[in-house]
Design a protein around this motif. Structure first.
Motif, mmCIF file in Angstrom:
data_model
loop_
_atom_site.group_PDB
_atom_site.id
_atom_site.type_symbol
_atom_site.label_atom_id
_atom_site.label_comp_id
_atom_site.label_asym_id
_atom_site.label_seq_id
_atom_site.Cartn_x
_atom_site.Cartn_y
_atom_site.Cartn_z
ATOM 1 N N SER A 1 0.835 -1.197 0.000
ATOM 2 C CA SER A 1 0.000 0.000 0.000
ATOM 3 C C SER A 1 0.871 1.249 0.000
ATOM 4 O O SER A 1 0.374 2.359 -0.105
ATOM 5 C CB SER A 1 -0.928 0.017 1.225
ATOM 6 O OG SER A 1 -0.148 0.055 2.411
ATOM 7 N N ASN A 2 2.177 1.071 0.079
ATOM 8 C CA ASN A 2 3.118 2.182 0.091
ATOM 9 C C ASN A 2 3.469 2.555 -1.346
ATOM 10 O O ASN A 2 4.173 1.826 -2.044
ATOM 11 C CB ASN A 2 4.368 1.792 0.876
ATOM 12 C CG ASN A 2 5.339 2.930 1.029
ATOM 13 O OD1 ASN A 2 5.751 3.550 0.054
ATOM 14 N ND2 ASN A 2 5.729 3.195 2.268
ATOM 15 N N ASN B 1 -10.905 -2.741 10.460
ATOM 16 C CA ASN B 1 -11.228 -2.006 11.680
ATOM 17 C C ASN B 1 -11.122 -2.913 12.894
ATOM 18 O O ASN B 1 -12.118 -3.287 13.492
ATOM 19 C CB ASN B 1 -12.620 -1.352 11.631
ATOM 20 C CG ASN B 1 -12.856 -0.444 12.828
ATOM 21 O OD1 ASN B 1 -11.932 -0.089 13.526
ATOM 22 N ND2 ASN B 1 -14.099 -0.079 13.066
ATOM 23 N N THR C 1 -6.370 0.537 -0.446
ATOM 24 C CA THR C 1 -7.240 1.686 -0.625
ATOM 25 C C THR C 1 -6.538 2.940 -0.132
ATOM 26 O O THR C 1 -5.464 2.875 0.448
ATOM 27 C CB THR C 1 -8.551 1.521 0.174
ATOM 28 O OG1 THR C 1 -8.241 1.386 1.555
ATOM 29 C CG2 THR C 1 -9.356 0.334 -0.289
ATOM 30 N N HIS C 2 -7.173 4.044 -0.357
ATOM 31 C CA HIS C 2 -6.690 5.324 0.129
ATOM 32 C C HIS C 2 -7.129 5.503 1.585
ATOM 33 O O HIS C 2 -7.947 4.747 2.095
ATOM 34 C CB HIS C 2 -7.261 6.439 -0.745
ATOM 35 C CG HIS C 2 -8.743 6.308 -0.922
ATOM 36 N ND1 HIS C 2 -9.638 6.692 0.048
ATOM 37 C CD2 HIS C 2 -9.467 5.789 -1.935
ATOM 38 C CE1 HIS C 2 -10.859 6.418 -0.369
ATOM 39 N NE2 HIS C 2 -10.784 5.875 -1.576
ATOM 40 N N ALA C 3 -6.617 6.545 2.213
ATOM 41 C CA ALA C 3 -6.973 6.858 3.602
ATOM 42 C C ALA C 3 -8.170 7.800 3.651
ATOM 43 O O ALA C 3 -8.502 8.454 2.658
ATOM 44 C CB ALA C 3 -5.776 7.517 4.291
ATOM 45 N N HIS C 4 -8.798 7.891 4.821
ATOM 46 C CA HIS C 4 -9.867 8.872 5.023
ATOM 47 C C HIS C 4 -9.349 10.279 4.735
ATOM 48 O O HIS C 4 -10.044 11.097 4.145
ATOM 49 C CB HIS C 4 -10.397 8.812 6.460
ATOM 50 C CG HIS C 4 -11.122 7.549 6.790
ATOM 51 N ND1 HIS C 4 -12.358 7.256 6.295
ATOM 52 C CD2 HIS C 4 -10.772 6.498 7.575
ATOM 53 C CE1 HIS C 4 -12.747 6.079 6.746
ATOM 54 N NE2 HIS C 4 -11.802 5.605 7.529
ATOM 55 N N SER C 5 -8.119 10.540 5.154
ATOM 56 C CA SER C 5 -7.550 11.878 4.955
ATOM 57 C C SER C 5 -7.406 12.216 3.473
ATOM 58 O O SER C 5 -7.480 13.389 3.096
ATOM 59 C CB SER C 5 -6.206 12.005 5.672
ATOM 60 O OG SER C 5 -5.291 11.036 5.182
ATOM 61 N N THR D 1 -15.914 7.436 4.837
ATOM 62 C CA THR D 1 -15.355 8.688 5.343
ATOM 63 C C THR D 1 -16.455 9.617 5.846
ATOM 64 O O THR D 1 -16.337 10.207 6.911
ATOM 65 C CB THR D 1 -14.521 9.396 4.262
ATOM 66 O OG1 THR D 1 -13.447 8.528 3.884
ATOM 67 C CG2 THR D 1 -13.952 10.716 4.774
ATOM 68 N N LEU E 1 -12.419 3.381 -0.180
ATOM 69 C CA LEU E 1 -12.813 3.400 1.231
ATOM 70 C C LEU E 1 -14.089 4.232 1.313
ATOM 71 O O LEU E 1 -14.065 5.426 1.031
ATOM 72 C CB LEU E 1 -11.699 4.012 2.077
ATOM 73 C CG LEU E 1 -11.949 4.175 3.562
ATOM 74 C CD1 LEU E 1 -12.236 2.840 4.228
ATOM 75 C CD2 LEU E 1 -10.736 4.834 4.207
ATOM 76 N N ASP F 1 -14.524 0.447 6.958
ATOM 77 C CA ASP F 1 -13.563 0.537 8.050
ATOM 78 C C ASP F 1 -14.202 0.970 9.365
ATOM 79 O O ASP F 1 -13.516 1.179 10.346
ATOM 80 C CB ASP F 1 -12.452 1.513 7.644
ATOM 81 C CG ASP F 1 -11.267 1.479 8.583
ATOM 82 O OD1 ASP F 1 -10.842 0.385 8.970
ATOM 83 O OD2 ASP F 1 -10.769 2.567 8.938
#
Length: 160
Positions: free
Chosen positions: A4-5, A153, A19-23, A86, A83, A117
């Motif tokens: 994921s990096n 999660n 996946t991407h992050a919430h941020s 969010t 994701l 998540d």
């Protein structure tokens, strides 16, 4: 069989997965869309997703989230997994995923799926599958009912 990096993937030729992050989604709240390119081949992914958003009556979903998903899909069209929790899983994330997935398919790519998540993962996944089946039938896109739904999660044996 992947990372994921993004930097590790780029530097070492490792396939990028996940996946991407919430941020990432939240970072699109004040985006200047004129500076972004949403083209995949000859398809403007954002315009195609907005077309599906209107056609399906999903216009109450969070538009900045739709833009974030399109941006991620343009960067990783063969690995698109969104994701979806969010903002609001069923009233926004899922609906935006469906629009981007249909647009991505139109551009010649098969979306991988979506990830949950937070929340009641069992109940949310049931509702997600129901909506995916309904849109799959209404849009005559059988593949949509077969996308992967991932859950994360702090899942352990007690949660299961």
């Amino acid at each position: 069989d992947g990372t994921s990096n993004v930097l590790a993937g780029k530097n070492f030729g490792i396939p990028i997965k996940g996946t991407h992050a919430h941020s990432f989604v939240q970072s699109f709240s004040n985006t200047n869309l004129a500076e972004q390119n949403f083209l995949i081949g000859k398809i403007d992914l954002l315009e195609a997703a907005k077309k599906y958003r209107k056609k399906l009556g999903f216009e109450s979903s969070n538009e900045s989230e739709l833009v974030a998903y399109c941006s991620y899909a343009v960067a990783f069209p063969s690995e698109f997994t969104a994701l979806v929790d969010t903002y609001d899983t069923l009233k926004s994330g899922l609906l935006n995923f469906i629009c981007v997935a249909l647009a991505l398919f139109e551009a010649g790519y098969m979306p991988v799926g979506l990830r949950l998540d937070s929340g009641d993962l069992a109940e949310l996944s049931k509702s997600i599958f129901e909506k995916l089946r309904a849109v799959s039938e209404s849009e005559n896109q059988p593949w949509l009912s077969r996308v992967t739904v991932l859950a994360s999660n702090d899942i352990d044996e007690n949660v299961l």
